[in-house]
Design a protein around this motif. Sequence first.
Motif, PDB file in Angstrom:
ATOM      1  N   GLU A 119      -3.107   3.750  -3.052  1.00 42.41           N
ATOM      2  CA  GLU A 119      -3.341   2.458  -3.694  1.00 42.41           C
ATOM      3  C   GLU A 119      -3.011   1.340  -2.719  1.00 42.41           C
ATOM      4  OE1 GLU A 119      -1.992   1.971  -7.802  1.00 42.41           O
ATOM      5  OE2 GLU A 119      -1.144   0.053  -7.187  1.00 42.41           O
ATOM      6  N   HIS A 152      -9.647   3.897  -9.179  1.00 43.46           N
ATOM      7  CA  HIS A 152      -9.394   2.673  -9.922  1.00 43.46           C
ATOM      8  C   HIS A 152     -10.489   1.673  -9.564  1.00 43.46           C
ATOM      9  CE1 HIS A 152      -5.206   3.636 -10.936  1.00 43.46           C
ATOM     10  NE2 HIS A 152      -5.099   4.121  -9.715  1.00 43.46           N
ATOM     11  N   GLN A 182      -6.638  -1.599  -5.727  1.00 38.61           N
ATOM     12  CA  GLN A 182      -7.632  -0.534  -5.739  1.00 38.61           C
ATOM     13  C   GLN A 182      -6.959   0.740  -5.272  1.00 38.61           C
ATOM     14  OE1 GLN A 182     -10.831  -1.319  -3.064  1.00 38.61           O
ATOM     15  NE2 GLN A 182      -9.530  -1.497  -1.281  1.00 38.61           N
ATOM     16  N   GLY A 183      -7.493   1.861  -5.682  1.00 41.62           N
ATOM     17  CA  GLY A 183      -6.896   3.126  -5.281  1.00 41.62           C
ATOM     18  C   GLY A 183      -7.434   4.256  -6.121  1.00 41.62           C
ATOM     19  N   SER A 224       0.859  -1.183   0.000  1.00 40.47           N
ATOM     20  CA  SER A 224       0.000   0.000   0.000  1.00 40.47           C
ATOM     21  C   SER A 224       0.896   1.233   0.000  1.00 40.47           C
ATOM     22  CB  SER A 224      -0.932   0.027   1.207  1.00 40.47           C
ATOM     23  OG  SER A 224      -0.200   0.209   2.388  1.00 40.47           O
TER      24      SER A 224
END
Length: 112
Positions: A69, A100, A83-84, A56
Amino acid sequence: MLLMFFFSLVAVAAAAPDHYGPPQTGFYGLYGTQSGPVIPILKDEREGPDVSGVYSFEFETGNGIKREEQGAPQGPSGAVAMQGGWSREIPNHGELHLQHPYITAGEIQEPE
């Protein structure tokens, strides 16, 4: 002979560079370009990737750009599900957010 030595010494001194080290360059190493003002980094947090592949990161700059992210390997192939998103302050217009999609096991799940 002494006069020839003296002129040789003057020629060598005149031919010597006035600085040493790598040539001075501008922005991105290109000659004649100017960089803008220095933008401070207000936040820079990073974790991983650890041995299992989980990672992360999150950062924020002084001009209002934010990025975050997270990701982790999924399934037998170890493909990374991540994901982010980004956000940016736009003067007189508020904040722009781009997310995202969360991708896992070949399926795209839209962010909430």
